[in-house]
Design a protein around this motif. Structure first.
Motif: not given
Lengths: 121, 108
Positions: B36-39, B77-91, B98-107
């Motif tokens: 998931x991507x969360x802005x 190819x990272x775009x400016x709009x991709x700046x966000x926190x990304x989470x993984x989740x198993x199902x 459960x979700x992972x704790x997230x990775x913040x992607x900065x430009x």
């Protein structure tokens, strides 16, 4: 348009009760599992529990079992999350989210509500 | 309960460069893994499910791979709009998913 619309922000005192809602529209509400997810700055996203509106089959995370109650009203296509006695630690953003596919037990969440901010103070 | 661990916590990438995010499960979740991507101020958005299937409307620069316990989300190819926190989740099994704790992607 398929969407989940949640009730508005709440400010409550410790010990008070609360019920927040999530209304589904644009799809067959009874056929898709709906979950509740908590988000806090410190703990990230936490899966609270999930309900299948068609038969009210219900699963809770052990961490939230006995802390909250999830329910559904299929007449008005709405799922609920409720507390009988709030604590300050319940302060968080709460999201409802719908499974990607109908019926399947195990699935990702493709539709999310906009979130309900709960503040207990 | 299955624990999902994401790395790194923060990733700084220049526009047009590749971003590689990792997610590890404490036990096998087969291919039952979503990204998931969360802005800021928004709900999470499903990007990838089934470890490698892009959700509807997700740009082709997002790809997922892996199975079992090791997973990767790549933004080619990272775009400016991709700046966000990304989470993984198993199902993979009940409960919880459960979700992972997230990775913040900065430009950069």
């Amino acid at each position: 348009e398929v969407q989940l619309v949640q009730s508005g922000a709440e400010v409550k005192k410790p010990g008070e009760s609360l019920k927040i809602s999530c209304e589904g529209s644009g799809y067959a509400f009874s056929n898709y599992w709906i979950a509740w997810v908590r988000q806090t700055p410190g703990k990230g996203l936490e899966w609270i529990g999930i309900i299948f509106p068609g038969d009210a089959d219900l699963r809770y995370s052990p961490s939230f079992q006995d802390q909250v109650t999830i329910s559904v009203d299929t007449v008005i296509n709405t799922a609920y999350l409720q507390w009988s006695s709030l604590k300050a630690s319940d302060s968080a953003m709460y999201y409802c989210a719908r499974h990607n596919s109908a019926y399947g037990d195990y699935d990702a969440f493709s539709i999310w509500g906009q979130g309900t901010l709960v503040t207990v103070s | 309960e299955i624990v999902m661990t994401q790395s790194p916590a923060t990733l700084s990438v220049s526009p047009g460069e590749r971003a590689t995010l990792s997610c590890r499960a404490s036990q096998s979740v087969r291919s039952n893994l979503a990204w998931y991507q969360q802005k800021p101020g928004q709900a999470p958005r499903l990007l990838i499910y089934g470890a490698s299937t892009r959700a509807t409307g997700v740009p082709a620069r997002f790809s997922g791979s892996g199975s079992g316990t090791e997973f990767t989300l790549t933004i080619s190819s990272l775009q400016s709009e991709d700046s966000a926190v990304y989470y993984c989740q198993h199902y993979n099994n009940w409960p919880p998913h459960t979700f992972g704790q997230g990775t913040k992607v900065e430009i950069k």
